[in-house]
Design an enzyme around this catalytic site. Structure first.
Site, PDB file in Angstrom:
ATOM      1  N   LEU A 128     -32.414  59.986  -3.853  1.00 30.92           N
ATOM      2  CA  LEU A 128     -31.418  59.514  -4.810  1.00 30.92           C
ATOM      3  C   LEU A 128     -31.349  57.992  -4.915  1.00 30.92           C
ATOM      4  CD1 LEU A 128     -28.472  61.997  -4.171  1.00 30.92           C
ATOM      5  CD2 LEU A 128     -30.071  61.981  -6.089  1.00 30.92           C
ATOM      6  N   CYS A 146     -27.605  58.274   3.503  1.00 34.69           N
ATOM      7  CA  CYS A 146     -26.862  59.114   2.553  1.00 34.69           C
ATOM      8  C   CYS A 146     -27.083  60.605   2.780  1.00 34.69           C
ATOM      9  CB  CYS A 146     -27.243  58.761   1.123  1.00 34.69           C
ATOM     10  SG  CYS A 146     -26.930  57.033   0.712  1.00 34.69           S
ATOM     11  N   HIS A 147     -28.337  61.013   2.872  1.00 34.03           N
ATOM     12  CA  HIS A 147     -28.621  62.446   2.950  1.00 34.03           C
ATOM     13  C   HIS A 147     -29.587  62.818   4.064  1.00 34.03           C
ATOM     14  CE1 HIS A 147     -27.297  61.705  -1.250  1.00 34.03           C
ATOM     15  NE2 HIS A 147     -26.527  62.718  -0.938  1.00 34.03           N
ATOM     16  N   GLY A 148     -29.934  61.865   4.921  1.00 34.47           N
ATOM     17  CA  GLY A 148     -30.702  62.184   6.118  1.00 34.47           C
ATOM     18  C   GLY A 148     -32.207  62.187   5.998  1.00 34.47           C
TER      19      GLY A 148
END
Length: 187
Positions: A128, A146-148
């Site tokens: 992203l 943010c999301h690993g």
């Protein structure tokens, strides 16, 4: 009755009159005037100096970058990581089997031949667009907060949700101590 010709309409020996000259001079003046009026409008459509400079290649001096250090630079408004890999990182990255990665890529496909200790890559996560943090995630690469997603030391994704590796911008080495980003082919 005899007709007289006015001196202004008198024919020149070559067949031209003063009236012809005045028409040509007026027409030429109108063309020059129209061009002078149109020039600012045409010139306003050209990009300004800042825009032109934003797309120009940038040179990065590699001399002050220590082993294992990552320098962040910007080219065309995008974050670029320039990483000086250690000998251990090079050996570790060469040992990784590309087939074991989410987006398989060999080590030599991520760096330039003859300059294996230097990585130049875009600095945004391919999931992203977050900015991965260096040396995060329990390894020597980058971890996305943010999301690993996790990336190894040469920007290959090792853990998702990022679907692909960190992209490589066009760059070329200008000797051993300088790299030009924005010119040349990708790695």
């Amino acid at each position: 009755m005899a007709t007289t010709v006015a001196p202004s309409d008198a024919a020149h020996p070559h067949g031209t009159t003063r009236r012809d000259f005045l028409f040509l001079a007026t027409g030429a003046g109108a063309v020059v005037g129209a061009a002078a009026l149109a020039w600012p409008f045409v010139a306003s459509m050209a990009p300004d100096a800042e825009t032109i400079a934003a797309g120009a290649p940038i040179d990065v001096d590699l001399t002050p970058i220590a082993d294992g250090q990552i320098v962040n630079v910007f080219w065309r408004g995008k974050l670029i990581f320039v990483r000086h890999l250690t000998e251990k990182e090079v050996a570790d990255m060469k040992a990784v089997a590309p087939a074991s990665l989410i987006d398989p890529a060999p080590f030599l496909g991520r760096v330039k031949a003859g300059h294996e200790r230097w990585l130049v890559t875009y600095g945004n996560c391919t999931h992203l667009g977050c900015v991965p943090i260096a040396n995060a995630g329990g390894h020597e690469g980058w971890g996305c907060p943010c999301h690993g997603s996790q990336f190894d030391a040469v920007g290959r994704v090792t853990r998702g949700p990022a679907p692909i590796n960190l992209p490589i911008p066009p760059y070329a080495f200008q000797g051993d101590t300088k790299v030009r980003i924005g010119e040349g082919a990708t790695a």
